[in-house]
Design a protein around this motif. Structure first.
Motif, short mmCIF file in Angstrom:
data_model
loop_
_atom_site.label_atom_id
_atom_site.label_comp_id
_atom_site.label_asym_id
_atom_site.label_seq_id
_atom_site.Cartn_x
_atom_site.Cartn_y
_atom_site.Cartn_z
N MET A 1 0.86 -1.20 0.00
CA MET A 1 0.00 0.00 0.00
C MET A 1 0.89 1.24 0.00
SD MET A 1 -3.18 0.90 2.43
CE MET A 1 -4.22 -0.23 1.51
N GLU A 2 0.64 2.10 -0.97
CA GLU A 2 1.50 3.28 -1.09
C GLU A 2 1.01 4.41 -0.21
OE1 GLU A 2 1.43 3.69 -5.38
OE2 GLU A 2 1.42 1.50 -5.24
N ALA A 3 1.92 5.32 0.11
CA ALA A 3 1.62 6.40 1.04
C ALA A 3 0.40 7.24 0.63
CB ALA A 3 2.84 7.27 1.25
N PRO A 4 0.28 7.67 -0.66
CA PRO A 4 -0.87 8.51 -0.99
C PRO A 4 -2.19 7.78 -0.76
CG PRO A 4 0.77 8.54 -2.76
CD PRO A 4 1.19 7.47 -1.80
N LEU A 5 -2.23 6.48 -1.08
CA LEU A 5 -3.45 5.71 -0.88
C LEU A 5 -3.76 5.64 0.63
CD1 LEU A 5 -5.77 4.11 -1.87
CD2 LEU A 5 -4.31 2.09 -2.07
N LEU A 6 -2.72 5.38 1.43
CA LEU A 6 -2.88 5.32 2.88
C LEU A 6 -3.45 6.63 3.42
CD1 LEU A 6 -2.44 4.08 5.64
CD2 LEU A 6 -0.04 4.70 5.52
N TYR A 7 -2.88 7.74 2.94
CA TYR A 7 -3.33 9.06 3.38
C TYR A 7 -4.79 9.29 3.01
CZ TYR A 7 -2.92 14.15 4.04
OH TYR A 7 -3.08 15.45 4.46
N THR A 8 -5.15 8.86 1.80
CA THR A 8 -6.55 9.01 1.36
C THR A 8 -7.49 8.22 2.27
OG1 THR A 8 -5.71 9.14 -0.89
CG2 THR A 8 -8.08 8.81 -0.62
N VAL A 9 -7.10 6.97 2.57
CA VAL A 9 -7.94 6.14 3.44
C VAL A 9 -8.04 6.77 4.83
CG1 VAL A 9 -8.20 3.87 4.49
CG2 VAL A 9 -7.35 4.06 2.16
N ASP A 10 -6.95 7.34 5.30
CA ASP A 10 -6.94 8.00 6.61
C ASP A 10 -7.94 9.17 6.62
OD1 ASP A 10 -6.21 8.66 9.17
OD2 ASP A 10 -4.30 9.55 8.63
N LEU A 11 -7.92 9.98 5.57
CA LEU A 11 -8.85 11.11 5.50
C LEU A 11 -10.29 10.61 5.37
CD1 LEU A 11 -6.85 13.61 3.26
CD2 LEU A 11 -7.16 13.66 5.74
N PHE A 12 -10.49 9.52 4.64
CA PHE A 12 -11.82 8.93 4.53
C PHE A 12 -12.30 8.49 5.91
CE2 PHE A 12 -14.56 5.19 4.16
CZ PHE A 12 -15.59 5.71 3.39
N GLY A 13 -11.41 7.84 6.67
CA GLY A 13 -11.76 7.43 8.02
C GLY A 13 -12.12 8.63 8.89
N THR A 14 -11.34 9.70 8.76
CA THR A 14 -11.62 10.92 9.52
C THR A 14 -13.02 11.44 9.22
OG1 THR A 14 -9.27 11.49 9.42
CG2 THR A 14 -10.79 13.27 9.97
N ALA A 15 -13.36 11.46 7.92
CA ALA A 15 -14.67 11.97 7.51
C ALA A 15 -15.79 11.09 8.08
CB ALA A 15 -14.76 12.04 5.99
N ILE A 16 -15.63 9.77 7.98
CA ILE A 16 -16.73 8.89 8.40
C ILE A 16 -16.89 8.90 9.92
CG2 ILE A 16 -15.46 6.70 8.62
CD1 ILE A 16 -18.83 7.18 6.90
N PHE A 17 -15.79 9.02 10.65
CA PHE A 17 -15.89 9.14 12.11
C PHE A 17 -16.55 10.48 12.47
CE2 PHE A 17 -13.11 5.94 14.51
CZ PHE A 17 -13.33 4.96 13.57
N ALA A 18 -16.23 11.54 11.71
CA ALA A 18 -16.87 12.83 11.96
C ALA A 18 -18.38 12.72 11.76
CB ALA A 18 -16.28 13.90 11.04
N VAL A 19 -18.80 12.00 10.71
CA VAL A 19 -20.24 11.83 10.48
C VAL A 19 -20.91 11.20 11.69
CG1 VAL A 19 -21.96 10.55 9.13
CG2 VAL A 19 -20.09 11.72 7.97
#
Lengths: 206, 206, 206
Positions: A1-19
């Motif tokens: 898993m490459e860093a940009p993909l990891l970062y994207t998934v991290d931000l997705f997780g942030t958004a869904i936890f915020a919801v």
């Protein structure tokens, strides 16, 4: 898993936890800035406790404010769109939550190992990153934290973290280890959601 | 605004926030040391979270124990004097609280900028310094934190912080920026107290 | 008091505080990993807040994972053995808790002085180390923290810390000072348990 993909998934997780924070704030009839506070602690609370314990200060969202912007935009969109949560199929949120959780655990383990922690501490940091925010959210909303009681939530984090650290110690690459964590957390959580699995609880009768 | 005046206002804010902790402890029938604990978390809880997040350790009240002494003396005086809170005019405490809040937000923004934070983080640190203590106080007292629900409290902090960081970026001096924050928080809070202003709440009906 | 003995008492305190977390988790019917979380925050929560405030990061249980292993083994044993808490004499747990508390306060004061704190801060760190974990445990379990209300609990910590710092400033050795703290905390707590001592509470009637 490459860093940009990891970062994207991290931000997705942030958004869904915020919801999930926004939805709880809505049930408690908070004002818009109460909503932002509850969304923020849910999304970045776990990572903050992790960074503080490791001594990785300033904490991650001070170093990279993208996380804050993701939360703000998520709050705005959720408040505009989600007036009728009934219209959303019941499994959408838990499944998104499982994806976010899987990413958070893997990231917690990764970050912990950068700070030379042992495998045991890495697993604990994965659990804290994944579960910490939800626990603070529930405490602020005056509920006994859901993750301490239900459906193999912390359990999934522990097993995922154990897979990741074991994979690393067996010589797999960091990407492969991360992937093993994400997949195991996802499989366990999705199975728990689908079949309402839970561990036997420990009950004391006075 | 000169440093000695700023420091005085900061200590005044510490005292008034401690009073609000003492009063809540009194309603919960705590023992004298429970009173001190609740007063302390209210008065220095927000600044502590700010310092921890920024990595400014040891935290401010370890570096300068004046804050602790102010809290101890405040607790003692409040417990001796305030047996009958009914005798105090209803607006005295909210107005004092507004003054303390205004000072705390400005100080949080200032301290954050010393640590090279961006404007967004500075505003967040202002909000944390102003609201954090009250949130911990309410969690310990088993209430949904008041500031998340009522009368443009967090909102006043955000607007004050935004004024201060904007003023700085437009080239005003640090004192002028600080003053713009204090005045805007004060005006908003006093107006909210006088006319019971609140933002529309975000409510989800299940 | 020699270092190995001190360390042993510290681990004993960790175990006994973990037991109190497990018992509360059992009353709340948590799943096994919820039990571990509640036991952990009770046992290491206070020391964690102390280390974070002092800037002593990474926190102690990251540097020495023995604490975590003690908690895990304690959780396992307690869940296997303590199905019927009624069979245990009522005074066993409070007395063990008093021993753990006495050790924790002394260790908090010691550690604080290593970081060049003043006597006042050392006492506060003793109180935080002794009472912090129990407060977090009660917050997670949605109770007003017991230690803020009952039977000279925080009071015992303050007096113990005051003895220890005074002894040091009068030129006693570190071991003697530590011992004076442990003995005073123990005596006060055991007396409070035996005769149900408590301080007059501070109550405000609205």
């Amino acid at each position: 898993m490459e860093a940009p993909l990891l970062y994207t998934v991290d931000l997705f997780g942030t958004a869904i936890f915020a919801v999930s924070g926004v939805l709880l704030a809505g049930r408690l009839k908070m004002d818009p800035f109460g909503v932002i506070v509850l969304a923020s602690v849910t999304a970045i609370g776990g990572g903050t406790i992790r960074d503080l314990s490791l001594g990785a200060t300033p904490v991650f969202w001070i170093k990279d404010t993208t996380y804050i912007w993701v939360i703000l935009v998520t709050c705005l969109l959720t408040m505009l769109v989600v007036r009728r949560p009934k219209r959303i199929a019941w499994w959408v949120l838990p499944v998104c939550d499982a994806i976010g959780l899987a990413a958070f655990v893997g990231i917690g383990v990764e970050k912990s190992l950068i700070y030379q922690s042992s495998g045991l501490i890495a697993i604990i940091m994965g659990v804290i990153t994944g579960c910490g925010g939800g626990i603070i959210r529930d405490v602020l909303a005056r509920e006994v934290p859901m993750v301490l009681r239900s459906e193999v939530y912390a359990t999934a984090c522990i097993i995922g973290g154990a897979f990741q650290t074991s994979a690393l110690s067996f010589g797999f690459s960091r990407s492969e280890a991360f992937l093993s964590c994400v997949i195991s957390v996802l499989v366990i959580r999705l199975a728990a959601i689908r079949w309402h699995l839970s561990l036997p609880t420990f009950a004391i009768h006075k």
